[in-house]
Design an enzyme around this catalytic site. Structure first.
Site, PDB file in Angstrom:
ATOM      1  CG  HIS A 211     -41.137   1.715 -15.029  1.00  0.00           C
ATOM      2  ND1 HIS A 211     -41.006   1.113 -16.258  1.00  0.00           N
ATOM      3  CD2 HIS A 211     -41.198   3.051 -15.281  1.00  0.00           C
ATOM      4  CE1 HIS A 211     -40.997   2.030 -17.199  1.00  0.00           C
ATOM      5  NE2 HIS A 211     -41.104   3.212 -16.631  1.00  0.00           N
ATOM      6  CG  ASN A 335     -42.297  10.069 -21.146  1.00  0.00           C
ATOM      7  OD1 ASN A 335     -42.269  11.114 -20.526  1.00  0.00           O
ATOM      8  ND2 ASN A 335     -41.365   9.143 -21.010  1.00  0.00           N
ATOM      9  CB  SER A 382     -38.180   9.517  -4.435  1.00  0.00           C
ATOM     10  OG  SER A 382     -38.172  10.178  -3.184  1.00  0.00           O
ATOM     11  CG  HIS A 405     -42.685  13.146 -14.681  1.00  0.00           C
ATOM     12  ND1 HIS A 405     -41.631  13.934 -14.313  1.00  0.00           N
ATOM     13  CD2 HIS A 405     -42.144  11.934 -15.008  1.00  0.00           C
ATOM     14  CE1 HIS A 405     -40.508  13.248 -14.417  1.00  0.00           C
ATOM     15  NE2 HIS A 405     -40.776  12.038 -14.823  1.00  0.00           N
ATOM     16  N   GLY A 408     -38.309  14.278  -9.793  1.00  0.00           N
ATOM     17  CA  GLY A 408     -37.209  14.693 -10.664  1.00  0.00           C
ATOM     18  C   GLY A 408     -35.860  14.379 -10.045  1.00  0.00           C
ATOM     19  CE  LYS A 484     -37.891   0.628  -8.112  1.00  0.00           C
ATOM     20  NZ  LYS A 484     -38.176   1.930  -8.746  1.00  0.00           N
TER      21      LYS A 484
END
Length: 487
Positions: A211, A335, A382, A405, A408, A484
């Site tokens: 997140h 989700n 990322s 999404h 990965g 973060k």
């Protein structure tokens, strides 16, 4: 089983080998990926698909190119049942119910943030308004959690919807996948006090893991400039992308419902070789209970992202002044499970676990502001790599309009910490250069498991999505700074 799995048959259609029909012992799986990505998939993703396909009455299952092994079901899964006689599975929703993305647009240009010192100042300003430690509570104790889980964004006090005072310019309640989920609220009577307390403390917090909140610079894709401009995007524009979910509330729902449904499976003599894959008929009492509680978690998740954005807006205004704009581009989930209507298929119950809905122009389910163009599909990269804003294509109906999404994972957190050094991570972030991606964490070692080396190449993932004609790129978002949190 393994001998049968070795007989996987792969057939690619005319979309330049980006769509693969995989015949498994229990049924058929569609994988959307370029040949190289497809060939590199872990064998376990097919074993997991075979287990999922053993759930009764399943009518479709697809993987997006960012697919990787999860608990019970792979992240990157779309699974569909007829609404009548269908099944629901907490495993094919995921533990972080309603986890999703949000993007806000500012009236700033990347040149306004070209100095590393200013980017650091902004990150510090965000840290003041957005809790970063697991023990810290959110700054929204005056909000009634009961209103949030019942009414979603409509349960917020007006002061937390700053654009509500200018209705013609308001985007908070309209530029979202869903602002409120309606359900049988009697299920809330069973939620223990500890869950109410913990979830209230966490409202408006990022959480840990993958997140984040990221400050980005927009780069428009020329082939979709018209769509980008219709959305209010321009080259160099500063945007903020947020990734978070339903925190402790969703965790409670997933844990308790999974345990209850596992008992139902024993009574109904249901199951597969994977005990972590749990599911129940939609019409069963426990199936209905889970769906109701899941919707309460979806309400929590969209409000949580909204409040994170509200806090970051205050930080931007502290640094750049009160004229700094911060309007909502879009908020979506990746989700969840819910009922949808599809042409020639009627009413279906669609699960998406690590999959993003991307509707094309003119689709009836687009929010009104995006009916003419299709809505923004928000795809994060990322740390240290670009993210993307996409728009769905009509051919996406083959996968129930699901796309990837994110990038990965290709490595577990443990393996990443073992194989990637802090120096590798720092190089990826450009530490010490004028282009440094500023990160709030004092030590990169504390978030080493989130380094870009832990993930697939997001550009290759996007290439697979566009190659399969599921969606097109509207803009690329290059990171300038990232925040973060901790669990």
């Amino acid at each position: 089983m393994n001998n049968e799995m070795n007989n996987i048959e792969n057939f690619s259609n005319m979309a330049e080998n980006y769509r693969h029909q995989v015949k498994l012992p229990a049924g058929e799986l569609t994988v959307y990926a370029a040949q190289q990505l497809f060939s590199s998939l872990d064998y376990k993703v097919f074993e997991m698909a075979n287990n999922n396909l053993q759930i009764p009455n399943i009518s479709y299952m697809g993987y997006t190119p960012d697919v990787h092994v999860g608990v019970g079901t792979c992240i990157g899964t779309t699974a569909v049942w007829e609404a009548q006689g269908g099944y629901v599975s907490p495993s094919i929703v995921g533990s972080d119910i309603g986890c999703g993305m949000r993007v806000h647009l500012t009236n700033l240009h990347k040149d306004d943030l070209k100095e590393v010192k200013l980017r650091r100042k902004l990150v510090k300003a965000i840290e003041k308004v957005l809790p970063m430690e697991a023990s810290q509570r959110g700054h929204f104790s005056d909000i009634r959690l009961e209103h949030i889980v019942k009414k979603g964004l409509h349960g917020l006090p007006k002061k937390y919807i700053p654009d509500s005072y200018t209705p013609k310019k308001s985007t908070s309640l309209t530029h979202v996948e869903s602002s409120k989920f309606t359900y049988d609220e009697n299920v809330l009577n069973l939620v223990p006090d500890m869950t109410w307390h913990r979830s209230h403390r966490q409202l408006g917090t990022l959480g840990g893991g993958n997140h984040f909140a990221e400050i980005q610079a927009i780069e428009i894709a020329e082939e979709n400039r018209e769509v980008a401009e219709a959305w209010g995007l321009y080259n160099g524009q500063i945007a903020v992308m947020i990734h978070s979910g339903s925190r402790a509330w969703g965790g409670y729902v997933s844990q308790t419902s999974s345990a209850a449904i596992a008992k139902v499976m024993q009574r109904l003599d249901l199951g597969t070789s994977d005990p972590r894959l749990v599911f129940a008929p939609l019409e069963h009492a426990e199936g209905r209970h889970y769906v109701n509680m899941m919707y309460s978690a979806l309400n929590y998740a969209v409000v949580n992202r909204h409040l994170i954005a509200y806090a970051i807006r205050e930080a931007f205004r502290d640094v750049f002044g009160s004229k700094c704009e911060f309007r909502t581009l879009y908020d979506l989930m990746h989700n969840y499970a819910w009922e949808e209507s599809h042409e020639e298929r009627g009413s279906v119950f669609v699960h998406r676990k690590g999959a993003t809905r991307a509707l094309p122009a003119g689709h009836q389910d687009n929010p009104k502001p995006y009916m003419a163009t299709g809505h923004p599909a928000l795809i994060p990269g990322s740390m240290g790599t670009a993210s993307y804003i996409m728009v769905g294509q009509p051919e996406g109906s083959d996968n129930y309009y699901s796309i990837c999404h994110g990038a990965g994972r290709i490595r577990s957190r443990t393996a990443t910490k073992r194989l990637v050094t802090v120096e590798d991570f720092a190089t990826a972030l450009g530490v010490g250069t004028a282009d440094e991606i500023v990160v709030n964490q004092r030590s990169l070692e504390s978030i080493l498991d989130e380094s870009p080396q832990a993930y697939k190449n997001v550009d290759e993932i996007i290439d697979s999505v566009t190659g399969a004609r599921l969606a097109q790129v509207v803009a690329k978002c290059k990171p300038l700074a990232a925040v973060k949190g901790a669990k």
